[in-house]
Each structure stands twice: as structure tokens, then as C-alpha cells.
Write a protein that holds these residues in place. Structure first.
Motif, PDB file in Angstrom:
ATOM      1  N   PHE A  96      69.010 -72.108  21.050  1.00  0.00           N
ATOM      2  CA  PHE A  96      68.812 -72.244  22.494  1.00  0.00           C
ATOM      3  C   PHE A  96      67.447 -72.828  22.844  1.00  0.00           C
ATOM      4  CE2 PHE A  96      72.517 -69.618  23.069  1.00  0.00           C
ATOM      5  CZ  PHE A  96      73.006 -70.063  24.282  1.00  0.00           C
ATOM      6  N   ARG A  97      66.593 -73.019  21.875  1.00  0.00           N
ATOM      7  CA  ARG A  97      65.241 -73.527  22.139  1.00  0.00           C
ATOM      8  C   ARG A  97      65.297 -74.811  22.968  1.00  0.00           C
ATOM      9  NH1 ARG A  97      62.884 -72.860  16.933  1.00  0.00           N
ATOM     10  NH2 ARG A  97      62.532 -70.718  17.503  1.00  0.00           N
ATOM     11  N   GLY A  98      64.581 -74.822  24.095  1.00  0.00           N
ATOM     12  CA  GLY A  98      64.506 -76.000  24.949  1.00  0.00           C
ATOM     13  C   GLY A  98      65.703 -76.184  25.871  1.00  0.00           C
ATOM     14  N   ARG A  99      66.562 -75.170  25.995  1.00  0.00           N
ATOM     15  CA  ARG A  99      67.743 -75.301  26.835  1.00  0.00           C
ATOM     16  C   ARG A  99      67.635 -74.417  28.062  1.00  0.00           C
ATOM     17  NH1 ARG A  99      71.978 -74.615  22.283  1.00  0.00           N
ATOM     18  NH2 ARG A  99      73.287 -73.927  23.961  1.00  0.00           N
ATOM     19  N   SER A 100      68.600 -74.504  28.932  1.00  0.00           N
ATOM     20  CA  SER A 100      68.570 -73.800  30.209  1.00  0.00           C
ATOM     21  C   SER A 100      68.934 -72.325  30.046  1.00  0.00           C
ATOM     22  CB  SER A 100      69.538 -74.475  31.184  1.00  0.00           C
ATOM     23  OG  SER A 100      69.498 -73.816  32.418  1.00  0.00           O
ATOM     24  N   VAL A 101      67.910 -71.492  29.827  1.00  0.00           N
ATOM     25  CA  VAL A 101      68.099 -70.057  29.652  1.00  0.00           C
ATOM     26  C   VAL A 101      67.079 -69.331  30.515  1.00  0.00           C
ATOM     27  CG1 VAL A 101      68.033 -68.127  28.032  1.00  0.00           C
ATOM     28  CG2 VAL A 101      68.899 -70.348  27.279  1.00  0.00           C
ATOM     29  N   ILE A 102      67.559 -68.397  31.331  1.00  0.00           N
ATOM     30  CA  ILE A 102      66.672 -67.549  32.133  1.00  0.00           C
ATOM     31  C   ILE A 102      66.928 -66.112  31.707  1.00  0.00           C
ATOM     32  CG2 ILE A 102      66.120 -66.691  34.442  1.00  0.00           C
ATOM     33  CD1 ILE A 102      67.074 -69.447  35.492  1.00  0.00           C
ATOM     34  N   ILE A 103      65.882 -65.459  31.203  1.00  0.00           N
ATOM     35  CA  ILE A 103      65.955 -64.042  30.845  1.00  0.00           C
ATOM     36  C   ILE A 103      64.767 -63.387  31.535  1.00  0.00           C
ATOM     37  CG2 ILE A 103      65.879 -62.338  28.990  1.00  0.00           C
ATOM     38  CD1 ILE A 103      67.056 -64.453  27.132  1.00  0.00           C
ATOM     39  N   GLU A 104      65.048 -62.594  32.588  1.00  0.00           N
ATOM     40  CA  GLU A 104      63.935 -61.984  33.317  1.00  0.00           C
ATOM     41  C   GLU A 104      64.317 -60.643  33.934  1.00  0.00           C
ATOM     42  OE1 GLU A 104      63.004 -65.051  36.168  1.00  0.00           O
ATOM     43  OE2 GLU A 104      64.336 -64.182  37.657  1.00  0.00           O
ATOM     44  N   GLY A 105      63.337 -59.768  34.023  1.00  0.00           N
ATOM     45  CA  GLY A 105      63.507 -58.486  34.690  1.00  0.00           C
ATOM     46  C   GLY A 105      64.400 -57.496  33.967  1.00  0.00           C
ATOM     47  N   ASN A 106      64.638 -57.695  32.666  1.00  0.00           N
ATOM     48  CA  ASN A 106      65.491 -56.807  31.893  1.00  0.00           C
ATOM     49  C   ASN A 106      64.680 -55.671  31.281  1.00  0.00           C
ATOM     50  OD1 ASN A 106      68.144 -58.382  31.857  1.00  0.00           O
ATOM     51  ND2 ASN A 106      66.648 -59.916  31.230  1.00  0.00           N
ATOM     52  N   THR A 107      65.300 -54.520  31.106  1.00  0.00           N
ATOM     53  CA  THR A 107      64.685 -53.391  30.420  1.00  0.00           C
ATOM     54  C   THR A 107      65.430 -53.176  29.122  1.00  0.00           C
ATOM     55  OG1 THR A 107      64.144 -52.348  32.523  1.00  0.00           O
ATOM     56  CG2 THR A 107      64.132 -50.938  30.580  1.00  0.00           C
ATOM     57  N   CYS A 108      64.721 -53.280  27.998  1.00  0.00           N
ATOM     58  CA  CYS A 108      65.327 -53.089  26.678  1.00  0.00           C
ATOM     59  C   CYS A 108      64.532 -52.006  25.949  1.00  0.00           C
ATOM     60  CB  CYS A 108      65.297 -54.385  25.879  1.00  0.00           C
ATOM     61  SG  CYS A 108      66.305 -55.704  26.572  1.00  0.00           S
TER      62      CYS A 108
END
Length: 166
Positions: free
Chosen positions: A146-158
Motif C-alpha cells: 500500500f506504500r504511496g497509495r490512497s490510505v487514510i488511517i486515523e483516530g483509531n485505538t489499538c
């Protein structure tokens, strides 16, 4: 309780599916759907269609909760627990997948909470404001593809995952 194989447009509301949902070139919208007891994946698709689940529970399935391949998938305010994998964006589909997981609780899976493994260059992903806890591997796994692609990962609790949080 039943198992559903869908084609065309399908509306599921306030129901229990035992054995899973297979969506093939279908547009499936479900609210307050419980999916359990599938020997394979609880929800698989959309194979050219779309799946939207809201306020739904997917638990106790052998392999995966929701497996996304080639289409549009929206998961909002859902709970995924005790599956092999909670949500899997698979590399098996031939086309791009548009996946959005928002405000979901993804806990206690035998492997990954969310696995992003797709290799299609046009796939887009938004993983926003979810809780990914107590999974046996990572809470959210993002393949290096996925490097350099359209990915949004935000506000998650892990928290309390055996592997990395993200």
C-alpha cells in the motif's frame, strides 16, 4: 436464521443470518444485522457490487468477519468479534476495492483485527475512529504494497493486541 446468496439489490434489516452472506455483483444494505456461524467468511463480496452494514454484529465465524474484494464496502458502527480475521481487504479480487470502516469495534479475533492485503493500485481505504483490541495478531495490518497509495488511517485505538497496534 439463514444463509443468503445475493444478486441484485438486497435490503436486510433487523435480522439474523446464520451461515453467512455471499454478495456477488449485488448491492447489499444492512442495518442491525447479526451474522454468525459461517464455516468460511461471514460476509464476502462485493465482487463488483457494494455492501453497506450499519449497527451490525459479525461474530463467531470460522475464517473472516467481512472479506472485501472488488467493489465498494462501508462498515459503520458495527461490532466484529471472535472471527478468524475481523475485516480483510483481500488480494484475490480482480478490480479495485473502495473500503471504509468507521466507528467500529473490532475485538478478540484469532488473527488480525483489520488486514489490508489488496494489491490493486486503485484500491482506496479509510479506517477511521475504530477500536481494535485483544486480537491475536495486529489490530490493523497494512501490507507494504500500500506504500504511496490512497490510505487514510486515523483516530483509531489499538490496545492489548498480541502483535503491533498498527
Amino acid at each position: 436464521p439463514c444463509s443468503v446468496k445475493a444478486m441484485g439489490k438486497v435490503l436486510l434489516q433487523d435480522c439474523k443470518l446464520k451461515g453467512g452472506l455471499l454478495a456477488f455483483r449485488a448491492d447489499v444494505w444492512g442495518e442491525r444485522v447479526e451474522v454468525t456461524g459461517a464455516a468460511e467468511h461471514a460476509v464476502r463480496g462485493p465482487a463488483g457490487g457494494s455492501i453497506e452494514l450499519v449497527y451490525s454484529d459479525v461474530f463467531g465465524n470460522e475464517r473472516g468477519g467481512v472479506v472485501c474484494e472488488n467493489g465498494k464496502v462501508r462498515l459503520t458502527n458495527c461490532r466484529f468479534s471472535q472471527n478468524g480475521v475481523g475485516v480483510l481487504l483481500s488480494e484475490m479480487g480482480e478490480g479495485a476495492t473502495d473500503l471504509k470502516v468507521v466507528d467500529c469495534r473490532i475485538t478478540s479475533h484469532r488473527h488480525l483485527g483489520i488486514g489490508l492485503l489488496d494489491t490493486h493500485k486503485r484500491s482506496t481505504v479509510e479506517i477511521v475512529n475504530n477500536t481494535c483490541n485483544s486480537n491475536k495478531q495486529s489490530g490493523i495490518h497494512l501490507s507494504p504494497l500500500f506504500r504511496g497509495r490512497s490510505v487514510i488511517i486515523e483516530g483509531n485505538t489499538c490496545e492489548q493486541n498480541m502483535g503491533k497496534g498498527i
